[in-house]
Design a protein around this motif. Structure first.
Motif, PDB file in Angstrom:
ATOM      1  N   TRP A  50       0.838  -1.199   0.000  1.00  0.00           N
ATOM      2  CA  TRP A  50       0.000   0.000   0.000  1.00  0.00           C
ATOM      3  C   TRP A  50       0.876   1.254   0.000  1.00  0.00           C
ATOM      4  N   PHE A  51       1.818   1.325   0.933  1.00  0.00           N
ATOM      5  CA  PHE A  51       2.686   2.502   1.017  1.00  0.00           C
ATOM      6  C   PHE A  51       3.503   2.677  -0.254  1.00  0.00           C
ATOM      7  N   ALA A  52       4.034   1.595  -0.793  1.00  0.00           N
ATOM      8  CA  ALA A  52       4.852   1.689  -2.007  1.00  0.00           C
ATOM      9  C   ALA A  52       4.036   2.232  -3.177  1.00  0.00           C
ATOM     10  N   CYS A  53       2.814   1.735  -3.354  1.00  0.00           N
ATOM     11  CA  CYS A  53       1.974   2.204  -4.462  1.00  0.00           C
ATOM     12  C   CYS A  53       1.556   3.660  -4.269  1.00  0.00           C
ATOM     13  N   ILE A  54       1.194   4.028  -3.057  1.00  0.00           N
ATOM     14  CA  ILE A  54       0.764   5.405  -2.793  1.00  0.00           C
ATOM     15  C   ILE A  54       1.930   6.376  -2.981  1.00  0.00           C
ATOM     16  N   ILE A  55       3.075   6.058  -2.403  1.00  0.00           N
ATOM     17  CA  ILE A  55       4.238   6.935  -2.553  1.00  0.00           C
ATOM     18  C   ILE A  55       4.683   6.977  -4.015  1.00  0.00           C
TER      19      ILE A  55
ATOM     20  N   ILE B  96     -15.361   2.068   7.290  1.00  0.00           N
ATOM     21  CA  ILE B  96     -14.524   3.045   7.994  1.00  0.00           C
ATOM     22  C   ILE B  96     -13.100   3.052   7.428  1.00  0.00           C
ATOM     23  N   ALA B  97     -12.480   1.881   7.376  1.00  0.00           N
ATOM     24  CA  ALA B  97     -11.069   1.799   6.978  1.00  0.00           C
ATOM     25  C   ALA B  97     -10.861   2.099   5.493  1.00  0.00           C
ATOM     26  N   GLY B  98     -11.791   1.676   4.636  1.00  0.00           N
ATOM     27  CA  GLY B  98     -11.637   1.938   3.203  1.00  0.00           C
ATOM     28  C   GLY B  98     -11.523   3.422   2.895  1.00  0.00           C
ATOM     29  N   PRO B  99     -12.534   4.226   3.275  1.00  0.00           N
ATOM     30  CA  PRO B  99     -12.435   5.668   3.009  1.00  0.00           C
ATOM     31  C   PRO B  99     -11.242   6.335   3.694  1.00  0.00           C
ATOM     32  N   LEU B 100     -10.902   5.881   4.901  1.00  0.00           N
ATOM     33  CA  LEU B 100      -9.734   6.460   5.577  1.00  0.00           C
ATOM     34  C   LEU B 100      -8.452   6.185   4.794  1.00  0.00           C
ATOM     35  N   SER B 101      -8.380   5.024   4.170  1.00  0.00           N
ATOM     36  CA  SER B 101      -7.220   4.679   3.354  1.00  0.00           C
ATOM     37  C   SER B 101      -7.109   5.620   2.151  1.00  0.00           C
TER      38      SER B 101
END
Length: 177
Positions: free
Chosen positions: A14-19, A121-126
């Motif tokens: 997740w972090f790798a794709c977002i960054i 909750i977690a989906g939108p927060l992501s």
């Protein structure tokens, strides 16, 4: 221990794709995630069932994200492969989420209401976290509408993925006999 590593690889992906998306450098994060997914499927007790779940989740996610973006609630950094579809790095994230259903999220099995609540909750927060990190932005209709649509999508997604997984495992077990 496998559930722990499933969680670690999901978070790292997740972090790798977002960054990567925030910096227009998604090729290597996507390749690394796809490599992890291939190993995950290969090592799975029910490889075909796991692959089917990931493909269905991928289609669900691409459809949902593309619809939300085309309605003007969400903009992604990077339009590849098409300005009308969510970007390929998002496809990878949906596949990663599906890989957690029989892994780090398996504790939600048989708890659809809890899964729906967690997803809503977690989906939108992501997505909010990804946007704040520069991987996208809220569309012309603003943040609130986007968060509401995402809560609906993710509230349905997690229980649906568990349902699909249960169906595929049942089919897989019948074929093994």
């Amino acid at each position: 221990m496998a559930k722990f590593w499933n969680f670690v690889f999901f978070q790292a992906g997740w972090f790798a794709c977002i960054i990567g998306a925030a910096n227009n450098q998604v090729l290597w994060p996507v390749i690394a995630c796809l490599l992890y997914l291939a190993i995950h499927i290969w090592r799975s007790e029910h490889s075909i069932a796991e692959l089917k779940l990931i493909l269905k989740a991928l289609i669900f996610g691409v459809s949902a994200d593309s619809l939300i973006a085309n309605l003007g609630y969400l903009n992604f950094q990077d339009a590849w492969p098409s300005p009308y579809l969510s970007p390929f790095w998002m496809w990878t994230l949906w596949a990663l989420v599906a890989s957690t259903i029989n892994g780090s999220l398996s504790w939600l099995r048989g708890k659809p209401l809890l899964g729906a609540a967690l997803g809503a909750i977690a989906g939108p927060l992501s997505y909010e976290a990804g946007i704040r990190m520069g991987a996208g932005s809220w569309g012309v209709h603003g943040q609130l509408g986007g968060l509401i649509y995402l809560a609906i999508v993710w509230g349905a997604a997690i229980p649906l993925f568990f349902y699909w997984h249960r169906r595929h495992i049942g089919t897989s077990l019948e074929q093994d006999q």
